[in-house]
Each structure stands twice: as C-alpha cells, then as structure tokens.
Write a protein that holds these residues in place. Structure first.
Motif, PDB file in Angstrom:
ATOM      1  N   ARG A 123     -87.339  67.043  -6.555  1.00 54.39           N
ATOM      2  CA  ARG A 123     -86.143  66.232  -6.828  1.00 54.39           C
ATOM      3  C   ARG A 123     -86.382  64.777  -6.470  1.00 54.39           C
ATOM      4  NH1 ARG A 123     -81.221  69.029  -7.623  1.00 54.39           N
ATOM      5  NH2 ARG A 123     -81.453  71.289  -7.511  1.00 54.39           N
ATOM      6  N   GLU A 138     -79.669  69.313  -1.728  1.00 55.47           N
ATOM      7  CA  GLU A 138     -80.738  68.869  -2.626  1.00 55.47           C
ATOM      8  C   GLU A 138     -82.055  68.726  -1.871  1.00 55.47           C
ATOM      9  OE1 GLU A 138     -78.178  66.290  -5.921  1.00 55.47           O
ATOM     10  OE2 GLU A 138     -78.795  65.351  -4.033  1.00 55.47           O
ATOM     11  N   ASN A 142     -86.145  70.576  -2.301  1.00 61.49           N
ATOM     12  CA  ASN A 142     -87.070  69.493  -2.646  1.00 61.49           C
ATOM     13  C   ASN A 142     -88.350  69.663  -1.826  1.00 61.49           C
ATOM     14  OD1 ASN A 142     -87.805  66.886  -3.849  1.00 61.49           O
ATOM     15  ND2 ASN A 142     -87.587  66.097  -1.761  1.00 61.49           N
ATOM     16  N   LYS A 192     -81.678  57.745  -8.668  1.00 60.12           N
ATOM     17  CA  LYS A 192     -81.562  59.205  -8.740  1.00 60.12           C
ATOM     18  C   LYS A 192     -81.067  59.645 -10.111  1.00 60.12           C
ATOM     19  CE  LYS A 192     -79.047  62.946  -6.365  1.00 60.12           C
ATOM     20  NZ  LYS A 192     -78.104  63.240  -5.247  1.00 60.12           N
ATOM     21  N   PHE A 322     -81.803  68.991 -13.416  1.00 62.23           N
ATOM     22  CA  PHE A 322     -81.894  69.800 -12.201  1.00 62.23           C
ATOM     23  C   PHE A 322     -80.674  70.711 -12.083  1.00 62.23           C
ATOM     24  CE2 PHE A 322     -84.453  66.072 -10.790  1.00 62.23           C
ATOM     25  CZ  PHE A 322     -85.630  66.743 -10.504  1.00 62.23           C
TER      26      PHE A 322
END
Length: 340
Positions: A123, A138, A142, A192, A322
C-alpha cells in the motif's frame, strides 16, 4: 532476517505484557511510527503476523535468483514475491546492497508470502509521503510497515526511513506545528490517491476492468485511450512533484488571501501558499482535495473546471486498486485496545 524476527517478536511480547512500562518506550515509538497506534492489541497482532513468517522461514522458504530481464528487476526492484510459486525472487540489485537492506527486503517479501492468509500488498513504501497517512488497518495490510518496524526495533529508531528510504523533506515558512502537521498529512493523502490512480489508468490490466472504466467515464466523460492517456499524464506530472521536496508557506491574512482563496501557487518562487481559509476547511480529506486540485492545475495544466473531476476520479480509484483492509484482530477475551 531470522535473528531480526526472533528479537523483534521478543520485544513485542515484552511490550504486550506491560505497554505502559517506560522500558517499552522504543517499541511504543516504533508501533506509533509504523502502525500509528501503540497498545497490547496491535502489538499482539503484529507479533502474530511476524510469527507466521518466522515459522515459514524455519520450514524453508524458496528463493530464486532472477536476472535483469525479469519485469520486477527491470522496474528497479531488488526483490519480489511470487505467491503462486511460494518463492522470493532476488534481482541483481539485491546483491549490491548492505546486509541490513537485504534483511529488510527478505522480510518484506516474506510478509507478502506468509504474513497472512492473503497476500499482503504494497500500500505504501517508507519513502512515500502517504506511508504516514495510512490508517492503522491499512498499515497492518502493508508489507513495508512490518519490515520497517522490525528494522527500527533491531537497529534503532529511524533506521528504516533513512537515505533512499526517507520521504521528501519539505521547507516551511511562517507555519506553526499544527499547521505543518496538516500540510504534511494533506500532501500524504493527495499522494495516497494519486499513485493508485496513475496505476489504474496506465496499467492495461487495470484500466480495462469494468469498474475502472465506469469510474473514468463517470468523472471524465468517457474511457477512451485518449482520455486514459490524459489522466495518466496529469497524474504523472503531479506525482513527480510529490516525490520531491516542496516549499510550503503559511500565508497570513491580507491581499494575497482574499475571501474565497484557500491556497495558491507561485511559479516564480516555486512555492505553495496556504491561506487560513485552507486550514479552516472542516476535514483532512477536504484539505487534501483542495491541494490536489491546485497541483493538477499548476503542474498538469488542467483547467479549473476540469481539475476537480480528476481529483474525484483519483479518490474513487483508490477503493478499486486496494480492497478495504480488515479490522485489527482483537485480543483474546475481547479486551479492547487502550491506545497511548
């Protein structure tokens, strides 16, 4: 890597037993940095995933050496995971790196393969602005968050985000601490959104998907090759700026910040100026949207009528690139976390 895992798991287990103990400060700091939370629940969950990798490594993990023609090696990677084969591939670059970097790489790729029932994705890497903008859930999904936490526990705070692995260092003028924090988080959130959006409109295997096609059509009018190319170029130009150090100025009220002006960019001074109106925006997402909108106008040359659509598309594509991360596993017995 094996020694790192053993020592890091021991440190995490010590933290879980006494999170408030002053002796656990290094683990507390590392968890806050890489998972944005420090409590027994997240400490236990992280340790459990590291134990999965430790068990797999103890049972023998397949490693293969790849040459420069492998797509991952051509893209500049030092290693890569092959979930279907259950092996880690090592590129020629890997053998030029320090022992510590090699250990981090092996652990990172091991997290992809063995850290969870699913393949843990990438991520955010440590050098990305949005590494610090990941939510705890998240970060727990990751690979770099785990390998960097372990490296910091073994080699000391900040070692995992040093040198080429460090994020950009911006310069601030006339900004106080809270303002700097809001600016940093907005830049991280903008990146992001931007990086997955660039992948979605550039990678044919993604851009051809019905969901991506539908989102591009909704916000840009159609999903033709020309429209995808326009989005790809726009996102690439802004992305190039976001990986560089930036000059950020907190502008006091006055002629440069009339009513209705949240921020503006000076091409002469190559600085972005933020007015109080920007800081007063109600949410972090709204501040990041305004910022990305300005960056798309300035660096990608988009018209102010068009740029908001590219912002909305980038936000929408993140949810397609994602999957939503799962919740952090609770402690046995249902005891809730007590973040510090």
């Amino acid at each position: 890597m094996g020694e790192w895992l053993t020592k890091a798991i021991q440190q995490l287990e010590g933290f879980v037993k006494a999170p408030a103990d002053a002796a656990q400060a290094p683990v507390d700091a590392a968890l806050h940095l890489h998972f944005h939370r420090a409590d027994a629940e997240i400490g236990t969950a992280v340790a459990d995933r590291l134990k999965r990798v430790q068990t797999a490594v103890g049972g023998g993990t397949g490693v293969q050496c790849a040459d420069v023609t492998h797509p991952s090696c051509q893209a500049g990677a030092d290693g890569f995971a092959s979930p279907a084969a259950g092996t880690v591939g090592l590129c020629p670059l890997f053998f030029t790196e320090s022992l510590d970097t090699q250990a981090n790489t092996l652990l990172h790729e091991g997290m992809h393969l063995h850290g969870a029932a699913h393949s843990i994705p990438d991520r955010a890497y440590s050098h990305a602005r949005y590494y610090s903008a990941l939510t705890t859930e998240e970060a727990f999904d990751n690979a770099d968050s785990f390998s960097n936490l372990v490296q910091d526990l073994i080699l000391g705070a900040g070692s995992a985000q040093a040198g080429a692995a460090a994020p950009p260092v911006d310069t601030y003028r006339s900004c106080d601490g809270p303002q700097k924090d809001r600016l940093s988080r907005a830049l991280g959130l903008a990146q992001k959104w931007l990086d997955p959006a660039f992948d979605a409109v550039t990678n044919p295997s993604l851009s051809s998907q019905a969901l991506v096609q539908a989102e591009v059509t909704q916000f840009l009018g159609d999903a033709t090759a020309a429209t995808l190319q326009k989005a790809s170029v726009a996102y690439a130009k802004v992305g190039k700026e976001l990986v560089s150090n930036m000059s950020l100025v907190c502008e006091p009220p006055g002629a440069n910040c009339p009513a209705g002006t949240a921020l503006y960019h000076s091409s002469i001074r190559r600085s972005i100026y933020f007015c109080q109106e920007w800081f007063d925006l109600g949410t972090e997402e709204l501040r990041a949207r305004f910022l990305l909108d300005t960056l798309l106008q300035r660096f990608a040359g988009l018209h102010e009528v068009d740029s908001p659509h590219f912002v909305s598309l980038a936000v929408a594509l993140l949810g397609i690139t994602f999957a939503a991360p799962a919740p952090i596993p609770p402690l046995p017995g249902g005891a809730g976390p007590k973040p510090r």
